[in-house]
Scaffold this active site. Structure first.
Site, short mmCIF file in Angstrom:
data_model
loop_
_atom_site.label_atom_id
_atom_site.label_comp_id
_atom_site.label_asym_id
_atom_site.label_seq_id
_atom_site.Cartn_x
_atom_site.Cartn_y
_atom_site.Cartn_z
N SER A 99 75.87 78.04 87.75
CA SER A 99 75.99 77.12 88.83
C SER A 99 74.47 77.99 89.57
CB SER A 99 77.46 76.22 89.51
OG SER A 99 77.39 75.45 88.71
N LYS A 174 74.14 68.56 87.65
CA LYS A 174 75.01 69.80 88.13
C LYS A 174 75.24 69.89 89.66
CE LYS A 174 78.61 72.58 88.96
NZ LYS A 174 79.30 73.25 88.55
N LYS A 242 78.21 77.41 97.96
CA LYS A 242 77.00 78.01 97.16
C LYS A 242 75.83 76.84 96.98
CE LYS A 242 76.96 79.34 93.61
NZ LYS A 242 76.76 78.34 92.23
#
Length: 296
Positions: A99, A174, A242
């Site tokens: 990701s 995502k 993150k």
């Protein structure tokens, strides 16, 4: 001899290890590389092969899959004389399942094309349980022909596999996924504290809520974490921190307002700053408990 493509797997963490093992179960030959010796031993015990470097792992592979924490790690394994682009054979397919930022994916695809490599960005959702059970949702960006070629491999890893558009589209979807998950967990955590402070049977309440419109995959997956205060990491707070940085940055670049997401991003960041970054993201409950004057 198997007619399936040979696979190099870079990154054997909480998600990467069970995913690589599912490819082995599906009949793929998998050579892995990671920094942790114990994870390499786990792979070989499952029938895979261990490599001593990225270069060694990718040299003879038809498909190279990366599953590492963030953009800097993807760039570290992809670029440079010992990286994927310099050592994979021309025509190989690089599938990044990490990701990372959409921009990193687009730049990687362009750089790989110059080396004769094809690229898909294919981040996943479903957490450790989804990886183990091979029921991940896989959102893919890249050329249709490359997606079609990789589809049998994806189907060994996940249940929902969708091409979302060109390079970077998988990462964009995502990012949206992580936004929805974070806000959902936060709402569930607030409901848990509200219910407990009201003296309601929490287990019963969560069962009935999950059977109605308030029900969700998040609540189904995280209900036991809330009930038992079990925050062993399936997906760590630090990683979701993150990811919320990725979605807020990407949203800013396209002019999209994320008022609720921005608040939840700050709450996740505060948990990380308080030393809870290694816990599962269901530990957002701890933040609500602190704000509500409860011991954690």
């Amino acid at each position: 001899m198997s007619t399936l493509p040979s696979v190099a797997w870079i990154g054997l963490g909480i998600m990467g290890s069970p995913m690589a093992e599912n490819l082995l179960k599906a009949g793929y030959a998998v050579t892995g590389y990671t920094l942790e010796q114990a994870k390499l031993e786990r792979l070989t015990a499952a029938g895979g092969s261990a490599a001593a470097s990225v270069a060694e792992a990718v040299r003879d592979a038809d498909v190279v899959i990366t599953m590492v924490p963030a953009s800097p790690q993807v760039e570290a394994v992809a670029y440079g004389p010992d990286g994927i682009l310099a050592n994979a054979r021309p025509g190989a397919l690089l599938i990044d399942m990490s990701s990372i930022t959409p921009r990193t994916s687009v730049e990687l695809a362009a750089a790989a094309k110059e080396k004769g490599l094809r690229v898909l960005d294919a981040p996943v959702s479903g957490g450790e349980a989804g990886a183990v059970e091979a029921v991940l949702s896989i959102m893919v960006g890249g050329d249709r022909a490359d997606f079609d070629a990789a589809l049998p491999l994806f189907e060994a890893l996940g249940k929902t596999v969708v091409r979302c558009g060109p390079h970077g589209a998988g990462q964009t979807v995502k990012a949206a996924n992580q936004l929805i998950v974070a806000v959902n967990i936060q709402a569930c955590a607030e409901a848990v504290v509200f219910l407990e402070k009201s003296g309601v049977d929490l287990a019963a309440a969560l069962d009935v809520l999950n059977g109605g419109l308030a029900g969700s995959t998040v609540l189904s997956r995280k209900k036991d974490n809330f009930l038992a205060r079990d925050f062993r990491p399936g997906f760590r707070i630090d990683l979701h921190h993150k990811d919320m940085g990725i979605v807020t940055d990407a949203a800013r670049s396209v002019g999209a307002a994320l008022p609720v997401g921005a608040v939840v991003a700050q709450l996740i960041g505060s948990l990380s700053a308080q030393g809870d970054g290694g816990l599962d993201h269901s530990a957002l409950l701890r933040s609500v408990e602190r704000l509500s004057g409860q011991p954690v």
